[in-house]
Design an enzyme around this catalytic site. Structure first.
Site, PDB file in Angstrom:
ATOM      1  N   ASN A 197      62.786  -9.064  16.855  1.00  0.00           N
ATOM      2  CA  ASN A 197      61.519  -9.028  16.135  1.00  0.00           C
ATOM      3  C   ASN A 197      60.596  -8.048  16.861  1.00  0.00           C
ATOM      4  O   ASN A 197      60.924  -7.538  17.944  1.00  0.00           O
ATOM      5  CB  ASN A 197      60.903 -10.423  15.982  1.00  0.00           C
ATOM      6  CG  ASN A 197      60.597 -11.085  17.316  1.00  0.00           C
ATOM      7  OD1 ASN A 197      60.184 -10.441  18.285  1.00  0.00           O
ATOM      8  ND2 ASN A 197      60.786 -12.401  17.391  1.00  0.00           N
ATOM      9  N   LEU A 198      59.448  -7.768  16.271  1.00  0.00           N
ATOM     10  CA  LEU A 198      58.563  -6.739  16.827  1.00  0.00           C
ATOM     11  C   LEU A 198      58.105  -7.088  18.237  1.00  0.00           C
ATOM     12  O   LEU A 198      58.068  -6.222  19.126  1.00  0.00           O
ATOM     13  CB  LEU A 198      57.352  -6.542  15.910  1.00  0.00           C
ATOM     14  CG  LEU A 198      56.362  -5.454  16.335  1.00  0.00           C
ATOM     15  CD1 LEU A 198      57.047  -4.092  16.390  1.00  0.00           C
ATOM     16  CD2 LEU A 198      55.172  -5.416  15.379  1.00  0.00           C
ATOM     17  N   LYS A 199      57.784  -8.351  18.473  1.00  0.00           N
ATOM     18  CA  LYS A 199      57.338  -8.777  19.798  1.00  0.00           C
ATOM     19  C   LYS A 199      58.433  -8.559  20.833  1.00  0.00           C
ATOM     20  O   LYS A 199      58.167  -8.061  21.936  1.00  0.00           O
ATOM     21  CB  LYS A 199      56.924 -10.251  19.754  1.00  0.00           C
ATOM     22  CG  LYS A 199      56.402 -10.787  21.078  1.00  0.00           C
ATOM     23  CD  LYS A 199      56.006 -12.253  20.948  1.00  0.00           C
ATOM     24  CE  LYS A 199      55.527 -12.808  22.294  1.00  0.00           C
ATOM     25  NZ  LYS A 199      55.166 -14.250  22.175  1.00  0.00           N
ATOM     26  N   GLU A 200      59.665  -8.915  20.486  1.00  0.00           N
ATOM     27  CA  GLU A 200      60.794  -8.732  21.405  1.00  0.00           C
ATOM     28  C   GLU A 200      61.049  -7.258  21.677  1.00  0.00           C
ATOM     29  O   GLU A 200      61.344  -6.864  22.815  1.00  0.00           O
ATOM     30  CB  GLU A 200      62.048  -9.391  20.816  1.00  0.00           C
ATOM     31  CG  GLU A 200      61.976 -10.910  20.772  1.00  0.00           C
ATOM     32  CD  GLU A 200      62.993 -11.530  19.831  1.00  0.00           C
ATOM     33  OE1 GLU A 200      63.140 -12.765  19.860  1.00  0.00           O
ATOM     34  OE2 GLU A 200      63.638 -10.792  19.052  1.00  0.00           O
ATOM     35  N   ASP A 266      67.550 -16.117  12.571  1.00  0.00           N
ATOM     36  CA  ASP A 266      68.937 -16.582  12.440  1.00  0.00           C
ATOM     37  C   ASP A 266      69.487 -16.260  11.054  1.00  0.00           C
ATOM     38  O   ASP A 266      70.649 -15.871  10.898  1.00  0.00           O
ATOM     39  CB  ASP A 266      69.024 -18.091  12.687  1.00  0.00           C
ATOM     40  CG  ASP A 266      68.588 -18.489  14.086  1.00  0.00           C
ATOM     41  OD1 ASP A 266      68.621 -17.622  14.976  1.00  0.00           O
ATOM     42  OD2 ASP A 266      68.213 -19.658  14.284  1.00  0.00           O
TER      43      ASP A 266
END
Length: 475
Positions: A197-200, A266
């Site tokens: 995701n963007l944060k990761e 997921d």
């Protein structure tokens, strides 16, 4: 381009899921007052539920799509792992657990009031290292009959040997999809696809102020670590797919209502894996994953999406475009129609000024099958074919008029002088043109026939001609 995805082929896919296995508990109730002991809500619990989480939820998502799955990972030798295995066995998931006496099964307890999450309690201990040659041997054996591998990394330690897992799968020629939590992407070197995701993603590369910066940094990682693609999920902003070659592709989010984003990642990686296993390319797979994500966030908790739900959503999207589709969207719609056993009919033309002859011709074409595609020359293409004074009507206007006809299912533009390339991509069951053509003269006809299709002509209705109408208008 890869074969178009037939999502009914999901049921033939065999996928290995290896990663951090968890048990998710949910306590539901009503929160109607504040505790006198502290400024916190009091929840009167009236329902308790347990669901597979982490890599186990990925496996559930794969099974919900109709595919077969083998789930592997580390759990504790405790009641939670046995409860988890019972839940998974009921869903026909083959479990291969390595149980540790001194390590608890990762468990997350969520407390909800009026279906709003109020509190989460985590029961876990990060695993530094473990030895289990039996599990690794089982993984190696499973690769021999798998079409894809998912590595679900929640940074709990099950994937401490991720490099070896990737290497063994790639040696078998299998795509390896990784949902990464580690900030060290070098651990995943050689993987086929990452789905952060963007944060990761920004935890690895730093804040990205523009889409161009996001694409540039993703492409650098692709080349540095030999990935084939990165799919960045961005919540309300949708997704961005970056591949080795070509421009990045932005996919707009489909969700109108978001109840819970738990486990949405997921669902994304499960649909990506099933789609690649079914013969799709990254873009086609990402379209379906994006659609599935929009469906799953409307559900409460770590949920799943089924093939019938995907089919319904695909048809709704097609209808919402009033029949005008991009080439990519058309190919996806055609693949789904074929999965329903529908006969695809295709024709093409400028359709500059629609007249009764056109209507007669298009209705006759539709009568030959279930779905009728009309490919329309764009304005520059018409100009090259008909002269500088044409078209009279713009491409958008011509397509909107065509979509108003009940005989037509999908309208798609093309920019070349002929639609031969587009026809070769679609490969309709029946290719149709007017009776003023011989079948041997029809662009794309040879490829259709080679694929087992037919090339047919329809007699022209006498007394109608767009060119004559234009001449009358000009004179």
């Amino acid at each position: 381009m890869a074969d178009k995805i037939d999502i009914s082929l999901y049921e033939k896919a065999r996928i290995v899921v290896y990663g951090d296995i968890m048990l998710d508990r949910y306590w539901y109730g009503q929160a109607s007052r504040i505790s006198p002991e502290a400024p916190i809500p009091v929840v009167n619990v009236d329902q308790i539920e347990a669901r597979p989480g982490g890599a186990a939820n990925v496996a559930l998502n794969v099974v919900a799509l109709g595919a077969s799955v083998e789930l592997m990972g580390v759990v504790g030798d405790d009641q939670e792992s046995r409860e988890l295995e019972t839940l998974l066995n009921k869903k026909s998931i083959n479990c291969h657990f390595h149980r540790l006496n001194d390590h608890p099964t990762v468990t997350k307890l969520r407390v909800l009031g009026q279906n709003q999450q109020l509190l989460r309690l985590d029961f876990e201990k990060t695993l530094k290292h473990y030895e289990d040659k039996g599990l690794l041997q089982r993984y190696q054996h499973s690769l021999s009959h798998a079409q894809a591998v998912i590595l679900s990394d929640y940074a709990k330690g099950a994937l401490f040997n991720v490099t070896a897992l990737i290497q063994r799968a790639r040696e078998k020629g299998l795509p390896v999809l990784v949902d990464p939590k580690s900030v060290d992407f070098s651990r995943y070197a050689g993987a086929t696809l990452l789905t952060p995701n963007l944060k990761e993603f920004e935890a690895v590369v730093g804040h990205c102020r523009t889409d161009q910066e996001l694409e540039s940094k993703a492409r650098a990682l692709i080349h540095q670590y030999r990935f084939e693609a990165i799919l960045i999920t961005r919540g309300k902003q949708g997704m961005m797919l970056i591949q080795k070659e070509g421009a990045a592709i932005n996919l707009v989010a489909h969700a109108r209502e978001v109840y819970d984003v738990t486990g949405a990642g997921d669902t994304v990686i499960a649909v990506m894996a099933a789609s690649l296993a079914a013969g799709g390319d990254f873009y086609e797979a990402a379209q379906l994953a994006n659609l599935a994500a929009g469906l799953v966030v409307r559900k409460l908790g770590a949920a799943t999406v089924t093939v019938p739900e995907l089919r319904r959503a695909l048809h709704q999207i097609t209808a919402s475009h009033h029949g005008i589709l991009s080439e990519k969207a058309l190919l996806l719609a055609v693949a789904d129609a074929r999965a329903h056993g529908e006969t695809i009919v295709m024709t093409n033309g400028c359709f500059d000024i629609l007249h009764a002859g056109h209507v007669h011709y298009l209705e006759a074409a539709k009568a030959m099958g279930h779905r009728l595609i009309v490919a329309v020359n764009d304005d520059n293409s018409v100009r090259r074919l008909k002269g500088k004074d044409r078209p009279i009507n713009s491409l958008q206007a011509r397509m909107e008029v065509l979509t108003a006809l009940r005989a037509i299912d999908w309208v798609v533009p093309f920019s070349e002088d002929t639609p031969a390339r587009l026809i070769t991509e679609v490969l309709p069951n029946i290719l149709v043109k007017g009776g003023d053509y011989q079948p041997s003269q029809i662009a794309g006809g040879d490829e259709v026939v080679k694929n087992g299709g037919k090339v047919l002509t329809i007699p022209i209705k006498e007394g109608f001609s767009t060119s004559r109408l234009v001449e009358k208008m000009l004179n």
